[in-house]
Design a protein around this motif. Structure first.
Motif, PDB file in Angstrom:
ATOM      1  N   LEU A 100      27.411  60.520  34.388  1.00  0.00           N
ATOM      2  CA  LEU A 100      26.599  60.900  33.238  1.00  0.00           C
ATOM      3  C   LEU A 100      26.324  59.675  32.374  1.00  0.00           C
ATOM      4  O   LEU A 100      27.197  58.828  32.184  1.00  0.00           O
ATOM      5  N   VAL A 101      25.103  59.600  31.835  1.00  0.00           N
ATOM      6  CA  VAL A 101      24.746  58.439  31.012  1.00  0.00           C
ATOM      7  C   VAL A 101      25.594  58.441  29.747  1.00  0.00           C
ATOM      8  O   VAL A 101      25.959  59.496  29.215  1.00  0.00           O
ATOM      9  N   PRO A 102      25.928  57.276  29.232  1.00  0.00           N
ATOM     10  CA  PRO A 102      26.758  57.203  28.017  1.00  0.00           C
ATOM     11  C   PRO A 102      26.047  57.806  26.808  1.00  0.00           C
ATOM     12  O   PRO A 102      24.823  57.769  26.691  1.00  0.00           O
ATOM     13  N   GLY A 103      26.846  58.371  25.899  1.00  0.00           N
ATOM     14  CA  GLY A 103      26.313  58.883  24.647  1.00  0.00           C
ATOM     15  C   GLY A 103      25.721  60.270  24.713  1.00  0.00           C
ATOM     16  O   GLY A 103      25.118  60.747  23.750  1.00  0.00           O
ATOM     17  N   MET A 104      25.909  60.968  25.818  1.00  0.00           N
ATOM     18  CA  MET A 104      25.347  62.305  25.986  1.00  0.00           C
ATOM     19  C   MET A 104      26.356  63.366  25.526  1.00  0.00           C
ATOM     20  O   MET A 104      27.543  63.291  25.836  1.00  0.00           O
ATOM     21  N   VAL A 105      25.873  64.354  24.774  1.00  0.00           N
ATOM     22  CA  VAL A 105      26.680  65.522  24.447  1.00  0.00           C
ATOM     23  C   VAL A 105      26.589  66.488  25.625  1.00  0.00           C
ATOM     24  O   VAL A 105      25.507  66.929  25.986  1.00  0.00           O
ATOM     25  N   VAL A 106      27.727  66.802  26.223  1.00  0.00           N
ATOM     26  CA  VAL A 106      27.766  67.599  27.440  1.00  0.00           C
ATOM     27  C   VAL A 106      28.325  68.980  27.147  1.00  0.00           C
ATOM     28  O   VAL A 106      29.458  69.113  26.665  1.00  0.00           O
TER      29      VAL A 106
END
Length: 259
Positions: A210-216
């Motif tokens: 997952l790309v950095p800084g993403m709210v999952v």
């Protein structure tokens, strides 16, 4: 071995369609406004082929009236030299397909048995394979891939759906959404930067970057296997949010930060 060559004019955005029982098909880039179709095989098999051509569409198919000659003659290998950004449709019972070095607009392939490789699609992609490996490059539009047996590898996709009964699935970069359904085989998504990722698998390990800084917003279930969250903390503001759903019957699930 006999060779037959057909040369036809085609308009920008036209269609090239092939429907033949058996043989390898290779597509490569050529000059604007012209399609050259070079076919090699037995005289009986070549005689069974019909070609319909207009500036809007060029169709090559085995005619029903001469199908017995095809059966006697065996397979035909076909090389198509075509300008970029045409639509391409292939219906092939057995053989390998290679679309290399030329960008196609919309592509639709139905392949009974054999491997397929397509480099670059600017529009929609639909690939159905009975048995064989699928290797796709950059897919710019909506994509759908289904395989009964064989590995599926996609370098980059905008939005894609993959369904496979037996085989590994690898997705490189996904920019919008992905849905993957697999009965058996490992699944890896190298770098996901979209909004929705859904994976369903009966047997096989799952790895997701997952790309950095993403709210999952994650819902991960595995009946027999371990779940590992290896996402690294990222300082600074969030870059967006995504929905992640993973349902696994047997196999490990690992989340990582994409590099």
């Amino acid at each position: 071995m006999t060779e037959r060559i057909e040369t036809h004019e085609i308009s920008s955005g036209g269609l090239v369609a092939l429907a033949i029982p058996a043989g390898d098909i290779r597509c490569k880039e050529g000059p604007e406004g012209r399609v050259v179709i070079a076919m090699s095989g037995s005289a009986d098999a070549l005689d069974a082929l019909g070609v319909d051509a207009s500036p809007e569409a060029i169709t090559v198919r085995a005619t029903a009236a001469k199908r017995r000659r095809w059966v006697r003659g065996g397979s035909i290998d076909t090389v198509i030299t075509m300008p970029p950004n045409l639509d391409l449709t292939i219906d092939l019972a057995a053989g390998d397909i290679s679309v290399m070095g030329v960008t196609v607009r919309d592509v639709e392939v139905q392949l009974g048995s054999g491997d397929i490789r397509v480099d670059d699609v600017s529009g929609t992609t639909e690939v159905r394979v009975g048995a064989g490996d699928v290797r796709l490059g950059n897919l710019g539009g909506l994509a759908k891939v289904s395989s009964a047996a064989g590995d599926v590898r996609v370098d980059a996709a905008y939005e894609i759906t993959v369904s496979t009964a037996a085989g590994d699935v690898y997705l490189g970069d996904v920019s919008e959404a992905a849905r993957i359904k697999s009965a058996t085989g490992d699944i890896r998504v190298r770098r996901f930067a979209g909004t929705d990722l859904e994976i369903k698998t009966m047997s096989g390990d799952v790895g997701i970057g997952l790309v950095p800084g993403m709210v999952v917003k994650a819902a991960v279930k595995t009946l027999s296997g371990d779940f590992r969250n290896r996402i690294e903390p990222t300082p600074g503001p969030r870059v967006g949010s995504m929905n992640l759903t993973v349902n696994s019957f047997s196999g490990d699930v690992t989340l990582r930060t994409a590099k």
